[in-house]
Design a protein around this motif. Structure first.
Motif, PDB file in Angstrom:
ATOM      1  N   UNK A   1       0.792  -1.204   0.125  1.00 42.75           N
ATOM      2  CA  UNK A   1       0.055   0.047   0.131  1.00 42.75           C
ATOM      3  C   UNK A   1       0.865   1.100   0.100  1.00 42.75           C
ATOM      4  N   UNK A   2       0.526   2.010  -0.707  1.00 47.06           N
ATOM      5  CA  UNK A   2       1.277   3.571  -0.685  1.00 47.06           C
ATOM      6  C   UNK A   2       0.552   4.392   0.385  1.00 47.06           C
ATOM      7  N   UNK A   3       1.056   5.502   0.557  1.00 47.42           N
ATOM      8  CA  UNK A   3       0.543   6.324   1.937  1.00 47.42           C
ATOM      9  C   UNK A   3      -0.517   7.008   1.094  1.00 47.42           C
ATOM     10  N   UNK A   4      -0.560   7.615   0.187  1.00 42.82           N
ATOM     11  CA  UNK A   4      -1.909   8.405  -0.379  1.00 42.82           C
ATOM     12  C   UNK A   4      -1.973   9.598   0.324  1.00 42.82           C
TER      13      UNK A   4
ATOM     14  N   UNK B   1     -14.196   3.689  -2.628  1.00 42.41           N
ATOM     15  CA  UNK B   1     -13.096   3.320  -1.934  1.00 42.41           C
ATOM     16  C   UNK B   1     -12.065   3.964  -2.786  1.00 42.41           C
ATOM     17  N   UNK B   2     -10.926   4.725  -2.314  1.00 45.38           N
ATOM     18  CA  UNK B   2      -9.760   5.134  -3.103  1.00 45.38           C
ATOM     19  C   UNK B   2      -8.739   4.388  -2.525  1.00 45.38           C
ATOM     20  N   UNK B   3      -7.752   3.617  -3.301  1.00 41.89           N
ATOM     21  CA  UNK B   3      -6.727   2.711  -2.955  1.00 41.89           C
ATOM     22  C   UNK B   3      -5.745   3.381  -3.675  1.00 41.89           C
ATOM     23  N   UNK B   4      -4.662   3.253  -2.806  1.00 41.97           N
ATOM     24  CA  UNK B   4      -3.253   4.038  -3.201  1.00 41.97           C
ATOM     25  C   UNK B   4      -2.349   2.742  -2.924  1.00 41.97           C
ATOM     26  N   UNK B   5      -1.779   2.382  -4.292  1.00 38.27           N
ATOM     27  CA  UNK B   5      -0.839   1.188  -4.330  1.00 38.27           C
ATOM     28  C   UNK B   5       0.485   1.536  -4.891  1.00 38.27           C
ATOM     29  N   UNK B   6       1.354   0.436  -4.679  1.00 38.18           N
ATOM     30  CA  UNK B   6       2.612   0.326  -5.241  1.00 38.18           C
ATOM     31  C   UNK B   6       2.579  -1.015  -5.853  1.00 38.18           C
TER      32      UNK B   6
ATOM     33  N   UNK C   1      -8.322   3.129  -8.334  1.00 40.94           N
ATOM     34  CA  UNK C   1      -7.143   2.615  -7.938  1.00 40.94           C
ATOM     35  C   UNK C   1      -5.975   3.994  -8.515  1.00 40.94           C
ATOM     36  N   UNK C   2      -5.200   4.237  -7.326  1.00 38.23           N
ATOM     37  CA  UNK C   2      -4.147   5.237  -7.607  1.00 38.23           C
ATOM     38  C   UNK C   2      -2.685   4.574  -7.743  1.00 38.23           C
ATOM     39  N   UNK C   3      -2.026   4.585  -8.670  1.00 32.86           N
ATOM     40  CA  UNK C   3      -0.647   3.940  -8.768  1.00 32.86           C
ATOM     41  C   UNK C   3       0.147   4.799  -8.403  1.00 32.86           C
ATOM     42  N   UNK C   4       0.752   4.811  -7.204  1.00 38.60           N
ATOM     43  CA  UNK C   4       1.523   5.771  -6.615  1.00 38.60           C
ATOM     44  C   UNK C   4       3.157   5.458  -6.871  1.00 38.60           C
TER      45      UNK C   4
END
Length: 115
Positions: A35-38, A65-70, A105-108
């Protein structure tokens, strides 16, 4: 099969339970490193609807849902994101019976260390 009397009352689910379901499900998808911080706000922290890369809102039994991912290197970003969306939606629907408004999905970042 036993017959049970009809009970009256309601079930409530703490947002932290939903966040745990979302987080564990997202991390189970191949290609997701962590998971990223976001971004988050003080309000989201106080309300308890943000934790470790998951920002969650619930309105009228619908989950947003908003997901912040690596993601790992050498994965198809689009396909991995779609798998995460589908798996998370299914987990929430199957486990708690709530509707899904959206799963963004937010790819950080990309994890180049993970081989």
């Amino acid at each position: 099969m036993e017959d049970y009397p009809v009970m009256r009352g309601k079930t409530t689910i703490d947002p932290k339970v939903l966040i745990d379901i979302v987080k564990l499900t997202a991390l189970s998808v191949d290609g997701v490193s962590r998971m990223a911080v976001g971004p988050h706000s003080i309000e989201s922290l106080i309300k308890g609807n943000y934790s470790d890369g998951v920002n969650l809102e619930v309105e009228s039994d619908t989950v947003y849902v908003d997901l912040y991912l690596v993601l790992n290197k050498d994965v198809d970003l689009y396909e991995t994101s779609r798998k995460v969306q589908n798996k998370v939606a299914r987990s929430i629907t199957d486990m708690v019976g709530m509707d899904i408004g959206y799963i963004n999905i937010h790819i950080e970042d990309i994890d180049y260390q993970n081989d």
